[in-house]
Design an enzyme around this catalytic site. Sequence first.
Site, PDB file in Angstrom:
ATOM      1  N   ASP A  13       0.863  -1.188   0.000  1.00 47.67           N
ATOM      2  CA  ASP A  13       0.000   0.000   0.000  1.00 47.67           C
ATOM      3  C   ASP A  13       0.903   1.242   0.000  1.00 47.67           C
ATOM      4  O   ASP A  13       0.984   1.954   0.985  1.00 47.67           O
ATOM      5  CB  ASP A  13      -0.970  -0.017   1.197  1.00 47.67           C
ATOM      6  CG  ASP A  13      -0.266  -0.128   2.544  1.00 47.67           C
ATOM      7  OD1 ASP A  13       0.905  -0.576   2.573  1.00 47.67           O
ATOM      8  OD2 ASP A  13      -0.869   0.258   3.560  1.00 47.67           O
ATOM      9  N   ASP A  17       7.025   3.777   3.938  1.00 47.08           N
ATOM     10  CA  ASP A  17       7.920   2.636   4.239  1.00 47.08           C
ATOM     11  C   ASP A  17       7.800   1.552   3.173  1.00 47.08           C
ATOM     12  O   ASP A  17       8.770   0.821   2.916  1.00 47.08           O
ATOM     13  CB  ASP A  17       7.768   2.096   5.671  1.00 47.08           C
ATOM     14  CG  ASP A  17       6.408   1.545   6.005  1.00 47.08           C
ATOM     15  OD1 ASP A  17       5.408   2.070   5.493  1.00 47.08           O
ATOM     16  OD2 ASP A  17       6.353   0.594   6.806  1.00 47.08           O
ATOM     17  N   ASP A  18       6.663   1.499   2.482  1.00 41.29           N
ATOM     18  CA  ASP A  18       6.572   0.617   1.305  1.00 41.29           C
ATOM     19  C   ASP A  18       7.542   1.069   0.219  1.00 41.29           C
ATOM     20  O   ASP A  18       8.201   0.246  -0.428  1.00 41.29           O
ATOM     21  CB  ASP A  18       5.164   0.639   0.712  1.00 41.29           C
ATOM     22  CG  ASP A  18       4.095   0.267   1.718  1.00 41.29           C
ATOM     23  OD1 ASP A  18       3.748   1.124   2.540  1.00 41.29           O
ATOM     24  OD2 ASP A  18       3.619  -0.879   1.679  1.00 41.29           O
ATOM     25  N   ASN A 165      -0.381   0.279  17.005  1.00 43.62           N
ATOM     26  CA  ASN A 165       0.040   1.574  16.459  1.00 43.62           C
ATOM     27  C   ASN A 165      -1.091   2.325  15.768  1.00 43.62           C
ATOM     28  O   ASN A 165      -0.899   3.421  15.269  1.00 43.62           O
ATOM     29  CB  ASN A 165       1.254   1.438  15.525  1.00 43.62           C
ATOM     30  CG  ASN A 165       0.944   0.643  14.264  1.00 43.62           C
ATOM     31  OD1 ASN A 165      -0.087  -0.011  14.152  1.00 43.62           O
ATOM     32  ND2 ASN A 165       1.858   0.700  13.309  1.00 43.62           N
ATOM     33  N   GLU A 171      -2.320  -3.419  15.404  1.00 42.87           N
ATOM     34  CA  GLU A 171      -1.347  -2.928  14.418  1.00 42.87           C
ATOM     35  C   GLU A 171      -2.132  -2.585  13.144  1.00 42.87           C
ATOM     36  O   GLU A 171      -3.126  -3.225  12.806  1.00 42.87           O
ATOM     37  CB  GLU A 171      -0.301  -4.022  14.181  1.00 42.87           C
ATOM     38  CG  GLU A 171       0.763  -3.688  13.153  1.00 42.87           C
ATOM     39  CD  GLU A 171       0.298  -3.915  11.734  1.00 42.87           C
ATOM     40  OE1 GLU A 171       0.741  -3.175  10.843  1.00 42.87           O
ATOM     41  OE2 GLU A 171      -0.538  -4.833  11.532  1.00 42.87           O
ATOM     42  N   ASN A 173      -1.854  -2.798   9.707  1.00 43.12           N
ATOM     43  CA  ASN A 173      -2.155  -3.676   8.568  1.00 43.12           C
ATOM     44  C   ASN A 173      -3.259  -4.683   8.917  1.00 43.12           C
ATOM     45  O   ASN A 173      -4.100  -5.001   8.071  1.00 43.12           O
ATOM     46  CB  ASN A 173      -0.904  -4.434   8.103  1.00 43.12           C
ATOM     47  CG  ASN A 173       0.040  -3.548   7.314  1.00 43.12           C
ATOM     48  OD1 ASN A 173      -0.345  -2.476   6.849  1.00 43.12           O
ATOM     49  ND2 ASN A 173       1.284  -3.987   7.184  1.00 43.12           N
ATOM     50  N   HIS A 246       8.951  -0.194   8.998  1.00 40.89           N
ATOM     51  CA  HIS A 246       8.402  -1.525   9.310  1.00 40.89           C
ATOM     52  C   HIS A 246       8.569  -2.524   8.169  1.00 40.89           C
ATOM     53  O   HIS A 246       9.064  -3.633   8.343  1.00 40.89           O
ATOM     54  CB  HIS A 246       6.898  -1.426   9.584  1.00 40.89           C
ATOM     55  CG  HIS A 246       6.518  -0.500  10.680  1.00 40.89           C
ATOM     56  ND1 HIS A 246       6.504  -0.885  11.986  1.00 40.89           N
ATOM     57  CD2 HIS A 246       6.129   0.798  10.658  1.00 40.89           C
ATOM     58  CE1 HIS A 246       6.103   0.127  12.744  1.00 40.89           C
ATOM     59  NE2 HIS A 246       5.873   1.166  11.962  1.00 40.89           N
ATOM     60  N   ASP A 247       8.079  -2.119   6.991  1.00 38.97           N
ATOM     61  CA  ASP A 247       7.925  -3.067   5.888  1.00 38.97           C
ATOM     62  C   ASP A 247       9.248  -3.672   5.420  1.00 38.97           C
ATOM     63  O   ASP A 247       9.291  -4.813   4.957  1.00 38.97           O
ATOM     64  CB  ASP A 247       7.248  -2.373   4.697  1.00 38.97           C
ATOM     65  CG  ASP A 247       5.813  -1.975   4.999  1.00 38.97           C
ATOM     66  OD1 ASP A 247       5.239  -2.491   5.975  1.00 38.97           O
ATOM     67  OD2 ASP A 247       5.265  -1.136   4.244  1.00 38.97           O
TER      68      ASP A 247
END
Length: 319
Positions: A13, A17-18, A165, A171, A173, A246-247
Amino acid sequence: MPARLPKILLDCDTGIDDALTLLYLASLVRTGDAELVGVGTVHGNIDPATGALNTLRVLELAGVEGVPVAVGAGRPMAQDVHYALDWHGQDGLGDTDLPAPAGAPTGEAAAAQIVRLAREHPGELSLLAIGPLTNLAAALLLDGELPGLLREVVIMGGAFDHPGNITTHAEANIWHDPEAADLVLAADWPVTLVPLDVTHPTAVGEQWLTKLAAHDSAAARFAVRILEFYVTAYTPVLKRRGAVVHDALAAMLITNPEVCEYTERPVRVERRGELTRGATVWDARSIPADDDRRASRVATGVDVAAFQDRLLAALLSLD
Ligand SMILES: [Ca+2]
């Protein structure tokens, strides 16, 4: 004998961070350490059509050509859609307002692409999911044999001994589509789950950001630009200048599983809780799990320096 070349199918998405994770994957592709066979986008940080354009922008910037990008689910299975524009900007890339990409999405639905590519590469694909899990759940519904066709499924998602988060317990996602997430965690395929417990400690800080900013390449300049927005959003949370990518940790575990430690447990998603909807739940008692669900491999520890060094080296390796 050379090691098997990982074949990665990404679901994302895009998202700051993606985008950094796409740069990381691009570095693996450029060095011949992995193949990126396709990308699908899903609602989450941003709508999936914008996410697909952002994905194409980043792949073009990184010099990765010929990867099909498919737009996927625009909403979750059983709740309203929510975006994370405060964290990623109105355009999903930190309000950098980049020009349109040269390429375009393929026109195939992301869930259909997962099924098609899994059938074209049976037993070979690492499906890397770094957004809400709606496309994966839809793919499972499309093809009941899908679990047996994938090598592994690596998911950034969940929180166990860590606060949420997006709500106190969830979380993002998983919370963006709890029904889809539970379908995915119930399927009989090998899942690695990369929760906030391991991503949050990897937050990059001042030193790391300075090293990146000192490097003069198109990819590094782009990473610095989008990180500026992300760092501003993260600084009050971290109470220091920094950001959690994160990702990228989930992506790294496909080629470098040793960066984390793991435990194996069945995982379920809370779907009815008034305060806990979207929370990931495991049976942490020291008795055999009273659950016939296949155990997920859950990352519980992380080598922070290894993650940060590898991510920085990858970003600096691009032109
Ligand atoms: Ca993401």
